[in-house]
Structures are given as structure tokens and as C-alpha cells.
Design a protein around this motif. Sequence first.
Motif, mmCIF file in Angstrom:
data_model
loop_
_atom_site.group_PDB
_atom_site.id
_atom_site.type_symbol
_atom_site.label_atom_id
_atom_site.label_comp_id
_atom_site.label_asym_id
_atom_site.label_seq_id
_atom_site.Cartn_x
_atom_site.Cartn_y
_atom_site.Cartn_z
ATOM 1 N N ALA A 87 -3.866 9.921 0.119
ATOM 2 C CA ALA A 87 -4.206 8.936 1.144
ATOM 3 C C ALA A 87 -5.710 8.721 1.204
ATOM 4 O O ALA A 87 -6.187 7.586 1.268
ATOM 5 C CB ALA A 87 -3.678 9.398 2.501
ATOM 6 N N LEU A 88 -6.486 9.813 1.154
ATOM 7 C CA LEU A 88 -7.949 9.682 1.180
ATOM 8 C C LEU A 88 -8.431 8.883 -0.024
ATOM 9 O O LEU A 88 -9.276 7.998 0.093
ATOM 10 C CB LEU A 88 -8.603 11.072 1.148
ATOM 11 C CG LEU A 88 -8.549 11.903 2.419
ATOM 12 C CD1 LEU A 88 -9.205 13.256 2.195
ATOM 13 C CD2 LEU A 88 -9.257 11.176 3.557
ATOM 14 N N VAL A 118 0.833 -1.203 0.000
ATOM 15 C CA VAL A 118 0.000 0.000 0.000
ATOM 16 C C VAL A 118 0.870 1.257 0.000
ATOM 17 O O VAL A 118 0.547 2.253 -0.642
ATOM 18 C CB VAL A 118 -1.036 -0.017 1.157
ATOM 19 C CG1 VAL A 118 -0.397 0.117 2.491
ATOM 20 C CG2 VAL A 118 -2.066 1.083 0.961
ATOM 21 N N LEU A 175 -6.618 0.180 6.923
ATOM 22 C CA LEU A 175 -7.720 -0.352 6.123
ATOM 23 C C LEU A 175 -7.212 -1.456 5.202
ATOM 24 O O LEU A 175 -7.842 -2.497 5.033
ATOM 25 C CB LEU A 175 -8.282 0.795 5.280
ATOM 26 C CG LEU A 175 -9.748 0.767 4.892
ATOM 27 C CD1 LEU A 175 -10.622 0.649 6.116
ATOM 28 C CD2 LEU A 175 -10.088 2.035 4.130
ATOM 29 N N PHE A 176 -6.051 -1.223 4.628
ATOM 30 C CA PHE A 176 -5.486 -2.180 3.668
ATOM 31 C C PHE A 176 -5.077 -3.476 4.361
ATOM 32 O O PHE A 176 -5.022 -4.533 3.756
ATOM 33 C CB PHE A 176 -4.266 -1.532 2.994
ATOM 34 C CG PHE A 176 -3.880 -2.180 1.700
ATOM 35 C CD1 PHE A 176 -4.496 -1.836 0.511
ATOM 36 C CD2 PHE A 176 -2.899 -3.150 1.663
ATOM 37 C CE1 PHE A 176 -4.141 -2.434 -0.677
ATOM 38 C CE2 PHE A 176 -2.528 -3.770 0.479
ATOM 39 C CZ PHE A 176 -3.155 -3.400 -0.705
ATOM 40 N N ALA A 180 -4.494 10.458 7.625
ATOM 41 C CA ALA A 180 -5.206 9.784 6.528
ATOM 42 C C ALA A 180 -4.391 8.594 6.028
ATOM 43 O O ALA A 180 -4.940 7.529 5.738
ATOM 44 C CB ALA A 180 -5.471 10.768 5.391
ATOM 45 N N THR A 235 -5.473 4.662 6.044
ATOM 46 C CA THR A 235 -5.508 3.905 4.800
ATOM 47 C C THR A 235 -4.691 2.620 4.917
ATOM 48 O O THR A 235 -5.125 1.558 4.479
ATOM 49 C CB THR A 235 -4.985 4.782 3.650
ATOM 50 O OG1 THR A 235 -5.915 5.846 3.473
ATOM 51 C CG2 THR A 235 -4.859 4.011 2.370
ATOM 52 N N THR A 237 -9.579 1.407 -1.613
ATOM 53 C CA THR A 237 -9.417 0.130 -0.911
ATOM 54 C C THR A 237 -10.773 -0.421 -0.472
ATOM 55 O O THR A 237 -11.006 -1.623 -0.483
ATOM 56 C CB THR A 237 -8.509 0.322 0.319
ATOM 57 O OG1 THR A 237 -7.277 0.870 -0.126
ATOM 58 C CG2 THR A 237 -8.233 -0.994 1.024
ATOM 59 N N ILE A 250 -6.798 6.683 -1.893
ATOM 60 C CA ILE A 250 -6.445 5.264 -1.829
ATOM 61 C C ILE A 250 -7.309 4.558 -0.792
ATOM 62 O O ILE A 250 -7.712 3.408 -0.977
ATOM 63 C CB ILE A 250 -4.938 5.085 -1.526
ATOM 64 C CG1 ILE A 250 -4.151 5.554 -2.738
ATOM 65 C CG2 ILE A 250 -4.603 3.631 -1.220
ATOM 66 C CD1 ILE A 250 -2.734 5.110 -2.755
ATOM 67 N N GLY A 251 -7.631 5.239 0.295
ATOM 68 C CA GLY A 251 -8.507 4.650 1.302
ATOM 69 C C GLY A 251 -9.862 4.284 0.698
ATOM 70 O O GLY A 251 -10.350 3.165 0.872
ATOM 71 N N TYR A 260 0.840 4.071 -2.722
ATOM 72 C CA TYR A 260 0.645 5.445 -2.265
ATOM 73 C C TYR A 260 1.695 6.382 -2.879
ATOM 74 O O TYR A 260 1.366 7.460 -3.370
ATOM 75 C CB TYR A 260 0.719 5.480 -0.743
ATOM 76 C CG TYR A 260 0.661 6.863 -0.153
ATOM 77 C CD1 TYR A 260 -0.529 7.566 -0.151
ATOM 78 C CD2 TYR A 260 1.790 7.461 0.386
ATOM 79 C CE1 TYR A 260 -0.604 8.838 0.372
ATOM 80 C CE2 TYR A 260 1.732 8.728 0.922
ATOM 81 C CZ TYR A 260 0.531 9.414 0.913
ATOM 82 O OH TYR A 260 0.468 10.674 1.429
#
Lengths: 249, 694
Positions: free
Chosen positions: B309-310, B245, B399-400, B392, B396, B316, B312-313, B249
Motif C-alpha cells: 500500500a505504501l 487501484v 490518493l488515487f 495505508a 492510497t 501514485t 503504490i501510494g 494493489y
Amino acid sequence: MSAPPPAVVVDGLHKTFRAPDGSEVRAVDGLSFTCAPGEIVGLLGPNGAGKTTALRILATILRPTSGTARVAGCDVERDPDGVRRRLGYVSASTGVYERLTARETLTYYARLHGMEPARIARRVDEVLALLEMGDFCDRVAGRLSAGQRQKVSLARAIVHDPPVLILDEPTANLDVIVARNVIEFVRDARGAGRAILLSTHVFSEAEKLCDRVVVVHHGHELASGTLPELYATTGTRDLEDAFFKLVRG
Amino acid sequence: MSAPRLATVRLVAAKELLEALRDRRTLFVALVLPVLLYPLMMVAMGPLIGRQRARLEQEVQPVLVTGPGRAALVAAVFAPSADAPDEEPPTLATVDGVADPADALARGDVALWIETGDGLADALDGDGSAELRVHRDSSDDASRVAYAKWERAVARATERSVARRLERHRLPPSLLEPFRVAEVLDAASAEQRAGYAFGRMLALVLVLMTLSSSFYPAVDVVAGEKERGTMETLLVAPCGRAELVLGKYLAVLAVTLTAAVLNLFSMWLTMGPLVGSLGVESIQGLSVDIGTVGGILALLLPLGALFSALSIGLSTLARSVKEAQHYLTPLFLLVMPLAMVVVVPNVELTPTLAALPITNVVLFFRDLMVGKLAIGSALLVLTTTVAAAALALWGTVRLFLREETLFRGPEGSGGLFVRPAPRPVPSAGAAVLLFTASLALIWYAQPLLPSKDLLANVLSTQLLVVLAPCLALAWWLRAAPRATFRLRAPRASVLLLAVPIGLTAPVVNGFVQRTLFGAVAEEGPFHKLAQAFEELIRNQHWTVLVAIVAVLPALCEEFVYRGFILASFGGGRDGRGRPGAAAVVGSAALFALFHIYPEKWLGTFLVGLVLGLLCVASRSLWPGVVAHALNNASLVLAAKLGEGSPLAALHDPAAPHNRLYVGVSAAVLAVSVGAVVGLHRRSREELDDPAGHG
């Protein structure tokens, strides 16, 4: 001569998911089996039997709820990186990087596997030759046919020369010619001494390929053994009949 | 988990970048669009608007003049003047013979209609004043321009007429000009004027462009990999998920920053050399100096990091590219209002706003472009943005790492109209949905509810807007009513403690409110509402007031906030959990926001915390209802009984001994809340250790 020690050992594997409504789903419910080098073991079962989940646990994509699984001596929970280094994985939904060429994809994965830079080019050429990909290896995958893409996928799975291959319904969604290529690839891999775990719900494929099968239903094993053993215990003469006899109890 | 290896991160980033560079969509959004956008905006749009304006100025608009004074007015205003032969008459054509003037104006056949009265000629010749009635259409461009021309022409005619009158009476022109402004000098430099005119728009565009240039590559590297079936095999490679990730990113960040730099460069080039060489007058003098560019660049780095970051979040979370693209709209809905603050006039970059992400960035850009950015604010904005980006990114990566988000099942096939499977309490998402829906309902249903009668309004709002959607949603979701609304018999000890808490909370709360914010402002919507309530309280019998203004809201709001929302927030993924501190704080925050007026937020939040605690400690809704109803009732009755009553003395800072009452109330409240906390701790220990100690 004694049989070689198994390359894959699965013992009492469980995996429980939570459905969105909060209920528990036991995708894998106490599965045990082994697979030796140079052996093809088929996981046989209808859709939703838990084959994919079990194979994903072996591939360290998912973590087991309980039970153990070892690939080439490495435990999936304690040494996932060790497992990943010794494993090639292809599933029915596996795709390819559309904007990379076959050579770039193979090089990328070889480097992700931490292979020595000096070895990578030679190994990539070797795999490209093995799968007869010379004609199209420098074209981006988006412009390849379905069969050529499947070859990219298979090549990617063996570029790091893994002792164990996990193939989750590798011929699903493929036409007969491409499926034939895959079957030949699997046989060759067995010849090369790899331990191969294969899931399928195509009986003819299992009959052609598998040294042993494990019949899986609702997450647990109904029966296992070589095909003749299975026919004997069920009193049938082909795999389809044996399977339905087992499933219907 | 071991620390991410840099070599792997770099390898992943390089591969993602290579793929991004071979993707036409990414290239267009990130690299081509910015290069085209600014020249288009500045050079094409500016002069285009200017040219249309100029054309309207030159065009002749028809003006209808009616009434007895027509001839005199046309001669004085619309014809060339003998007194001032140099002055051009207005480019307006007077017409007549229109049957229905109002209709002609409405249809646009005439741009203005001027009615004259009797005695206009006499007034002009003498020292009199004649009335005119001017009809215009302010929604029509031609009429607006004609009106502006008319205003200028009539002002000139007035000047000429006044000059003649002064001369006739032998009075000096200075008689009517006690002040004469000789010159107006502008302290702003050309750059600052340009920054003022265009800075807001450019700040907004720059932020939104950075967001969109991060979004598309982000969708591709995660949701795209899931959709194309390459994610699974990537996860089987012997590297950590954090490395994957982070690599992705970095690639998205590289594209975003390249796009941001290109945006900035294109902006600078468009406004500087390009504009100069074109010689377009309306945007002459516009330039961005190199220091400003550097300052913008310094902030674009963390801003790009935050947006990457937002994006990619969200990517995901999505199962497919299509699903990820659906998340773009909510993301824009979140960012737009924060960024649009820049176009609101008179908004200063205060320390509070400097800590508000996005808003602080646009204000930073705006102030930088007019050369008025203070170094302290600048550092605060930079720090906040870096912190927001780090937060963020952390979220992320977390989350990943979760297998639930990476391998979410197929998308719900049932759609909106299939009831989901039953679960003990609704999900947290359902709680947010209920809250948003009830806010929207207040807005949309308010015109339909009785507005004159405040009592009927309270009754219908509580039943229809607060309670009904909550019960309907709980039924639809097949939530278990007992678990969701905590319809259990309460522990007697907590129920007893609810009484002193309900009685003392409003006293302490009122004191805190007054101390922190002073008395309620004597104007504004909140004051109007308070006055309406005072009147209601005067006119109604106390039993009605207690039933409808105190008990009913307590019941309805407790069902929603300590029932549905608290249970949902605390239920966990399977809806079986017990609410903890986070659920209590979350439900109290929504409870506060529901009270719309910012004046009420702090008070309702604190009350919400105590009510949530009562509810969790007793495992029942009823102690909260009791405390809430007592809280409301004591306020209502204090107002009803009026000055001089003992109850009012508790709430009135001017009453004798009020400080003493507040002190005693605070002590009682603290002891009661402490007792509830103690009881709750003990009951949890018993639950965790069922064998108990006796």
C-alpha cells in the motif's frame, strides 16, 4: 429528413485549476458545441487553448467546474460509467501495454467494458481484421513499430463499438505514413456512423477531415461552423488565415 | 461512489500480474534475488569470514621485543617450555634490529612491540614482578590477532611461573583458586543459539527484502502506466477508480507475498538441509523449525500488505517511473531506522514497541527465532500491522481518487534556484522543510556557536538557527509577511487574556510534568542543561535574563511556530485558508519536537496548543508572543529570586500552599482558555454570517 440528434452536447463548460502557486487557471472558460452521429467536429486551437482539458472532461477523466456535457445522452457528472461505455478515447500521449499483445490488450479492454465473454473473441477478431493487424496481433507491443502500436491504440478505442470517438491530437508525434493511416481510420469511423470529436493544431488535417470546426483560444470559443462558413465570416480562403484572423481579433 | 466490483478488481489484478510476470526486473527482484541471497549470505559469507580468521590464526606475525629483559621474556613466553612440552608456543616470530619501533608498528612491519625493563630475569627467577609495555595497533587485523595470541601466551607463561613458585614455597595450587568452575551448561538449544546469532540479521533482511520486492512492481503499475500513457485510457474504461487501484494493489501484493514466501523458503532451506549437507562447522546446528516458519509467514502477510500500500501510494504521487524511484530512498530512510532497532542489544518487545510498526515486526521475528515470543505480544504486533496496512491502503485509495494527484502538471522546471510565484502563506511542505532544516542546523551549527557562554549561545541559536532560516525561507517563497506572520493588531480582549494564560500556564504545566514523570532525573543531558541554566540565572542581572532568555526566544519561536508553520499548515492548497484545529495540533507537535529533549515534549506540546489557539482566535501573532514571554519570564524570575520568594512558591512543590496556588492557577488558566475559545467561536460566526445579529 431532419438531422439526427447530436451525440455530444457541451453547454457552458468551465474548468478551473489551481496552479501550484495558488493562482487560478481557467483552462476551459465557457465552451459550448455539439457533434452529431456521422459527423467530425474539430477543436482547433494553439497549444494550451483548453482543447485537451475539454476532451478530458468529456471522457470523464476530469470533472467540470461548471456547465454540462452529455455523451450519447449520458451526463458526464451524473452517469460517468454510461459515458465511458459509449466512448472511445485516444490522445497523443496514449501508449500501449508493452508487455501485452494486441489481442490481449483488446480482450482486456473488452472485458473492462463488460462485454459478454461469448462476444469478445468475435469482436476482437473483427477489429483486428478491420485495422489489418493480423500479422502482428500476437506479438507483445514492445516489439511493434510506431505505426503498429498506433493501430493497437485505435483498435482498443473501438473494441466496444462506441457511438462516440474522442481523438485528442491523434496524429501528433507520428510520421506521415502512420498519420495517413489514422486519417483513414477516422474517415472509416465517420462512415460507420460514429460521432467524432477531434482536436488538432494541424490545419491541413482539419481541412481534410472536419465537417465543422470550433476555434478555441484561451479556453473559449472564437468562432464555429463549417469551413465555408468560417471562410465567409473571416473573408479568407484557407483555414490557417481564418484562424490567425480570429486569434488576432 | 458505488462499492468496488470484485470481478473488475480481479480482472485488473490478473492483467497486472501477467505484465509483472513478463517483466524481467520484477522477476529478478521478487523471485531470483531471494533464492540467491540466503545461500550467498550464509554459505559463502560465513565460511569466508571464518577462513580468513583461521588464516590469520595460522599465519606467523612478527613481534618486536626490545629492552634489557628481551632474552628472558622470549625464553619464558615465545619459546617451547620445558615444564609443559605438550604446549605449542604461540605462532609469533620475535624480531630485532628495528631502528624505529613505533614507525615499524605504524607501517605494519611488526604486529606488536613489547618493551621490557631491567630486572625481568631476576623477577622471573625469584618472586618478583616485572613491568612490560605492550604496543599494539587495534585498527590492524594482524596486530589484533597477534595481540590475542600474545595474551594467551603470556597467560600460559604466568601459569607456569606461578606453579613453579607455589612448588618452591610448598604451597598447594588451590591456594590461588578459591573457586573452580567445573562446567558451564547452556540452556539454549541449538536452534535458539542459531536464532540468537542470526535471528537479528535475518529479521532485518527479511523486512527489507519484502519492502524492495513490493516497490518495483508498485512503481510499474501506477507511475509506469502514467509514463507510458496508458493510465488515461484506463481511466476512460467504465470501471471505478477504486476498482482499478484495488486490482493493482492485489497484483503488487501477490508479487510481494510470493517474494516473501520465497525468501522464507530459501532461508529455511539454506539454514536447514543445505547447511547440514555442506558440513560447514561455523554454522552447524542452525535450523528454523516449521512452527517458526509458520509464525513468520503469518506476519509477513500484513507486512506485505502494508508495504504494497505504501509503495503504490508513492507510485501514485509520482509522474514518472524515475520520479517514483526517487521516492524509494526516503521510504528506506523511514523504514531502516525502525528496522535497525533489532540490532540494538537488550531491546525487549514491550507493549509500546509492539505498537510501533516495522520495529514490532523485526522484534517479533527475532523473538520467534529464539523461541521466546509471548502470545500476547504476538497478537498485538499482528493487530497493529494489520491496522497499519489497512490505514495505508485507505490512504492510497483516497490518493488515487484525487484528480490532482493523478494529473499533476509537469515537474517544476525551475529547479532549486528559481523563486516560486508569490502566494499568501507558504505551503505545508515548506513548513516541514523549515522544521527539518532548523533541526539539521541545530546539529551542524552548534559546534560553530559559542559553547562556553550559555547566554551568547541562546542569543545566537535563537537569531541564527530559529529566526533567520524562517525569515529567509519566507522571503524566498515570496510569502506575504502580514498573512504568514500574522502581523496584525490583535483583538484587545484576546491580548488581555494572554496575560493570565502566560502567567498560569507554567505553574500548571510544571505540576502536570512532576505528577506524570516525577522530578527531573539527576543525570543525563537534560539535567546538565538545567544545571547550566541555573548557573546562568545566578550570574546575570534579571533584566538581561528577561530580555534574552524569556522575551527573545518567545519572539523568535512565535515567528516560526505560530507564524510560518501554523499559517502554512492552515493555508490549504492555495495558501488562502484559515488555520483550523489540525494546523494548531500540527504546529504544536513540531514545536514540541523542536525542544529535542523527550522530557520537554509533553509540556511544550500543551503550551504550543494554547499559543496556537491564542494566535488563531486573535488573528495576530502578538498575544502568543506575550503569553510565551510571560511563561518564560515567570520561570526565569522564579529561579532568580530563589526560595522564599512568592513567585518561586508557585513553582516549588515543597513551598507552603503550593497545591493551592496550582489549583487557583489551573482554574484561572481554564477560564481564560475557555474565554478565548468562546471569543473565537463568536468571531467565526460573525465571519460566516457577515450580516450579523446586531
